[in-house]
Design a protein around this motif. Structure first.
Motif, short mmCIF file in Angstrom:
data_model
loop_
_atom_site.label_atom_id
_atom_site.label_comp_id
_atom_site.label_asym_id
_atom_site.label_seq_id
_atom_site.Cartn_x
_atom_site.Cartn_y
_atom_site.Cartn_z
N THR A 58 0.84 -1.20 0.00
CA THR A 58 0.00 0.00 0.00
C THR A 58 0.87 1.25 0.00
O THR A 58 0.58 2.23 -0.70
N VAL A 92 -8.60 -0.32 3.15
CA VAL A 92 -7.86 -1.41 2.51
C VAL A 92 -7.31 -2.36 3.56
O VAL A 92 -7.01 -1.96 4.68
N GLY A 93 -7.15 -3.61 3.17
CA GLY A 93 -6.37 -4.54 3.97
C GLY A 93 -7.13 -5.74 4.47
O GLY A 93 -6.58 -6.80 4.69
N GLU A 94 -8.43 -5.59 4.66
CA GLU A 94 -9.25 -6.69 5.18
C GLU A 94 -10.70 -6.29 4.95
O GLU A 94 -10.99 -5.13 4.68
N PRO A 95 -11.59 -7.24 5.08
CA PRO A 95 -13.00 -6.87 4.93
C PRO A 95 -13.39 -5.86 6.00
O PRO A 95 -12.92 -5.96 7.13
N ASP A 137 -13.85 1.19 -0.72
CA ASP A 137 -13.36 -0.03 -0.07
C ASP A 137 -12.62 -0.79 -1.16
O ASP A 137 -13.22 -1.34 -2.08
N THR A 138 -11.28 -0.79 -1.07
CA THR A 138 -10.46 -1.29 -2.17
C THR A 138 -9.91 -2.67 -1.85
O THR A 138 -9.13 -2.83 -0.92
N TRP A 139 -10.33 -3.65 -2.64
CA TRP A 139 -9.74 -5.00 -2.48
C TRP A 139 -8.60 -5.17 -3.46
O TRP A 139 -8.77 -4.96 -4.66
N TRP A 140 -7.47 -5.55 -2.92
CA TRP A 140 -6.32 -5.88 -3.76
C TRP A 140 -5.28 -6.57 -2.90
O TRP A 140 -5.56 -6.90 -1.75
N GLN A 141 -4.10 -6.82 -3.43
CA GLN A 141 -3.08 -7.61 -2.75
C GLN A 141 -1.69 -7.16 -3.19
O GLN A 141 -1.55 -6.52 -4.23
N THR A 142 -0.71 -7.57 -2.40
CA THR A 142 0.68 -7.32 -2.80
C THR A 142 0.88 -7.78 -4.24
O THR A 142 1.53 -7.12 -5.05
N ARG A 181 -9.56 -14.75 3.70
CA ARG A 181 -8.70 -15.79 3.18
C ARG A 181 -9.31 -17.17 3.40
O ARG A 181 -9.93 -17.43 4.42
N ARG A 188 -0.66 -9.20 7.02
CA ARG A 188 -0.85 -10.54 6.50
C ARG A 188 0.25 -11.47 7.02
O ARG A 188 1.43 -11.19 6.85
N ASP A 245 -8.55 -15.64 -1.60
CA ASP A 245 -9.72 -15.09 -0.94
C ASP A 245 -11.02 -15.77 -1.36
O ASP A 245 -11.20 -16.12 -2.52
N VAL A 265 -16.00 -9.55 -0.36
CA VAL A 265 -14.84 -10.39 -0.07
C VAL A 265 -14.97 -10.89 1.37
O VAL A 265 -15.20 -10.11 2.29
C1 WT7 Z 1 -5.10 -9.60 1.40
C2 WT7 Z 1 -3.89 -9.03 0.74
C3 WT7 Z 1 -3.40 -4.68 -0.70
C4 WT7 Z 1 -3.09 -3.86 0.35
C5 WT7 Z 1 -3.06 -4.36 1.75
C6 WT7 Z 1 -2.99 -5.82 1.98
C7 WT7 Z 1 -7.12 -8.77 2.22
C8 WT7 Z 1 -7.13 -6.45 1.23
C9 WT7 Z 1 -9.25 -5.97 1.28
C10 WT7 Z 1 -10.57 -5.44 1.21
C11 WT7 Z 1 -11.36 -7.48 2.03
C12 WT7 Z 1 -9.09 -7.29 1.76
C13 WT7 Z 1 -7.40 -9.96 1.32
C14 WT7 Z 1 -6.18 -10.00 0.43
N1 WT7 Z 1 -7.75 -7.55 1.74
N2 WT7 Z 1 -8.02 -5.49 0.96
N3 WT7 Z 1 -10.82 -4.20 0.79
N4 WT7 Z 1 -11.59 -6.24 1.59
N5 WT7 Z 1 -10.14 -8.03 2.14
O1 WT7 Z 1 -2.12 -6.46 1.09
O2 WT7 Z 1 -0.81 -7.89 2.63
O3 WT7 Z 1 -0.99 -8.44 0.18
O4 WT7 Z 1 -2.94 -8.74 1.72
O5 WT7 Z 1 -5.70 -8.61 2.22
O6 WT7 Z 1 -7.50 -11.10 2.10
O7 WT7 Z 1 -5.93 -11.29 -0.10
P1 WT7 Z 1 -1.64 -7.90 1.39
#
Ligand code: WT7
Length: 656
Positions: free
Chosen positions: A318, A393-396, A418-423, A527, A538, A512, A524
């Protein structure tokens, strides 16, 4: 991989339309506009991304192939040459933005600095020349282990400028964790600081680097570059360690950006998976630059007058994408804060918003839940009227926390993204575009244009609306990770093999569970693998288990997440001891500290339970589902017929 659970059928019915005043000034103003973009991208992704790459970025040389897709390996803008540091800095110097604030930094305790684009450019060029002087060359990996100070961003941009991939290690990781990451990346140099401020205390970063490197434990490291921050005494090893303030004397500020191949590695960032060893997620230059640029532009609707603040640490993705690269590529003003809410200053975030007139605020649900606990009086005592957009960001996010954020922080005026994404994804994947898409509390809403997302079963079939399944992405996108550093096979196994190809297309699955409602909104659920989220961090349960069993007292360990109101989950470890050890309070303390030493404070178990044996299947697999129920004090339900020794369960239950 466990089956995602559907706790309840969709209950949340509230819908919040974008405020008309927001939509009018937004870059993407209407749902129709979003849908048009979405459809255009879906119909012809390559043309969609190529047009944006041409329009939004500076290229030294144009690509000859937009996408080379040899599943699961993608290359974007092949043959093109660019430099992300040029796109983040130099090109703005040719415009009025030259003297606009690029980085506003609020430090602890009470320091502050502002860099204009021209100033930041100068700092980065000088830093880049400093790195060159220490022998860093194009292609060399550089470790960055820094507090939240401007030099962290400057170091990243300096590496990018000379084509040295960086690997940032979050300053909260221990010396051991740092050592493993530097070794895996074969880093040649590490940039650190004498110390950093964290919640009223100093983190001895340089001392940790010394520990990590002790006895030649990281043979690839030749030099250490140290930025002065906290001024506490540290040891400097002659020949190896260099103060930045000494080195910079006489270093030129003229350093043209190196034209980089579009697919040149920009950085490695380690993240937890479901095995013990963190994965080095590799991102490359062109696709990542474009993807973070576009998501920053449309999701945060970034405007030239905005003060934008993301509260993440640069040690996480992030921070990479939405403190440094995304904002600066857009010529935005990005605020960076060294502090964190704590007992001695619980309202510090609201002070920062008031002081700088922050317009966009991006934080984690765990932080919001902590704010709720601290009380409304804190934000209410500050003027937060500058805010126009909020993000999470980061979790539900649970709907109650969403509503509190909307009402108390946003004064019912600000859309929430509310942004869902990942590393792994580089940038936002599922998210509202705030001027266009109506929001529902707890839903990341719809996919970003160019992202083909779905919820499927294990055979790859789309599941009906409202039902749980696996969240997958069906087409490559520019910001996607390219591989696991040094282990392409692990890349394939971890992300591309759980779900079989759909209509001949390889699909990406990164762990997820989700469901889609009748309106096509995504929810979402979290995990479905052995990865847990503790305060938005994480962590792989296996990583913590490996840390535990590396202690002489521990024979076996099983770690599970237990739901926690503020942290999302906390860590519970079940441990069996070697014969000559007996359970004690003292040993619990020792083992907790051992995990802190091995990984970092973020992985400290909240609870350690000793037991004579762990519940296993006949094939010897630990039954985590049972342990999860035990940890949260629930009745153990479901099928236990595969349990090898039922008495283990009875004993564990008695013990708890
Ligand atoms: C995991 C990724 C990407 C930046 C921070 C975390 C969870 C992330 C959301 C959201 C629900 C989310 C998922 C994902 N997550 N954003 N908006 N709603 N869950 O990055 O450490 O790579 O973790 O964070 O479970 O797989 P990360």
């Amino acid at each position: 991989m466990s089956q995602p659970t559907i706790e309840s059928i969709l209950q949340e019915k509230r819908l919040f339309n974008p405020p008309p005043a927001f939509s009018q000034q937004a870059t993407i103003k209407t749902l129709e506009e979003y849908e048009q973009l979405y459809q255009r991208a879906q119909a012809d992704p390559q043309t969609f991304w190529a047009e944006l790459a041409q329009k939004e970025l500076h290229w030294f040389e144009k690509w000859h192939t937009v996408l080379d897709w040899q599943p699961p390996f993608a290359q974007w803008f092949v043959g093109g040459k660019l430099n992300i540091s040029y796109n983040c800095l130099d090109r703005h110097l040719l415009t009025w933005r030259r003297n606009k604030a690029a980085l506003i930094w609020e430090g602890e305790p009470g320091d502050s600095r502002t860099y204009t684009y021209a100033q930041l450019h100068r700092e980065v060029c000088q830093f880049a020349n400093g790195l060159k002087q220490l022998g860093v060359q194009k292609g060399d990996v550089v470790g960055i282990y820094m507090p939240m100070i401007p030099e962290a961003a400057i170091a990243m941009l300096a590496c990018a400028r000379i084509g040295a991939p960086h690997t940032v290690v979050f300053g909260g990781f221990s010396a051991e964790a740092l050592r493993d990451r530097l070794n895996d990346g074969k880093a040649k140099l590490v940039i650190t600081a004498d110390g950093g401020w964290r919640k009223d205390a100093i983190v001895p970063l340089k001392a940790q680097v010394d520990n990590a490197l002790a006895n030649g434990a990281v043979p690839s490291i030749e030099q250490v570059l140290v930025v002065a921050r906290t001024q506490q005494p540290i040891e400097m090893q002659p020949g190896r360690d260099h103060w930045w303030h000494d080195l910079r004397q006489g270093v030129s500020a003229d350093c043209p950006a190196e034209p980089m191949d579009s697919e040149a590695m920009l950085f490695i960032l380690y993240t937890s998976g479901s095995t013990g060893k963190p994965k080095g997620v590799v991102h490359t230059t062109g696709g990542y630059n474009l993807y973070t640029h576009m998501t920053m532009k449309w999701v945060f609707d970034i405007q030239d007058t905005d003060v934008y603040w993301c509260t993440a640490d640069v040690g996480w993705i992030t921070g990479h994408s939405y403190i440094v690269y995304g904002p600066l590529s857009n010529g935005a003003t990005s605020l960076m804060y060294e502090g964190a809410p704590r007992a001695s200053n619980p309202g510090c975030f609201w002070d920062v918003i008031e002081k700088y007139g922050v317009n966009t605020f991006y934080t984690a649900p765990t932080a919001i839940r902590a704010f709720i606990r601290m009380g409304e009086h804190l934000p209410k005592a500050r003027d937060l009227s500058s805010l126009r957009l909020l993000g999470t960001v980061g979790e539900p996010i649970n709907p109650e926390a969403w509503m509190w954020y909307y009402r108390v922080i946003g004064n019912e005026q600000c859309p929430i993204v509310d942004t869902w994404w990942q590393t792994e994804t580089g940038g936002h994947m599922l998210t509202p575009l705030p001027g266009a898409i109506a929001t529902k509390p707890g839903s990341a809403t719809r996919p970003f244009p160019g992202i083909i997302a779905d919820v499927v079963d294990l055979a790859g079939n789309t599941v009906p609306a409202g039902e749980g399944g696996y969240l997958v992405i069906k087409h490559p996108w520019p910001g996607m990770m390219r591989t696991v550093y040094g282990d392409p096979d692990r890349f394939r196994r971890s992300y591309w093999e759980h779900i079989p190809p759909i209509d001949g297309q390889a699909v990406y699955f990164a762990g997820d569970g989700a469901r889609k409602d009748e309106d096509g909104y995504f929810w979402v659920m979290g995990r479905v693998d052995d990865v847990i989220s503790v305060s938005g961090h994480r962590l792989g349960t296996m990583e913590i288990e490996s840390a535990l069993v590396s202690h002489a007292a521990v024979a076996e360990a099983a770690v599970v997440g237990r739901p926690d109101e503020v942290k999302g989950e906390d860590i519970v470890a079940f441990v069996t001891l070697e014969g000559n050890y007996t359970p004690s309070e003292e040993l619990i303390k020792t083992l907790k500290q051992h995990v802190v030493n091995e990984i970092g404070a973020l992985a400290r178990p909240s609870e350690i339970r000793f037991s004579d044996a762990l519940p296993k299947t006949r094939s010897g697999k630990i039954m985590r589902r049972l342990l999860r129920s035990l940890a949260s004090g629930e009745e153990v339900s479901g099928d236990t017929s595969t349990l090898e020794d039922r008495s283990v369960l009875d004993k564990l239950r008695e013990g708890s």
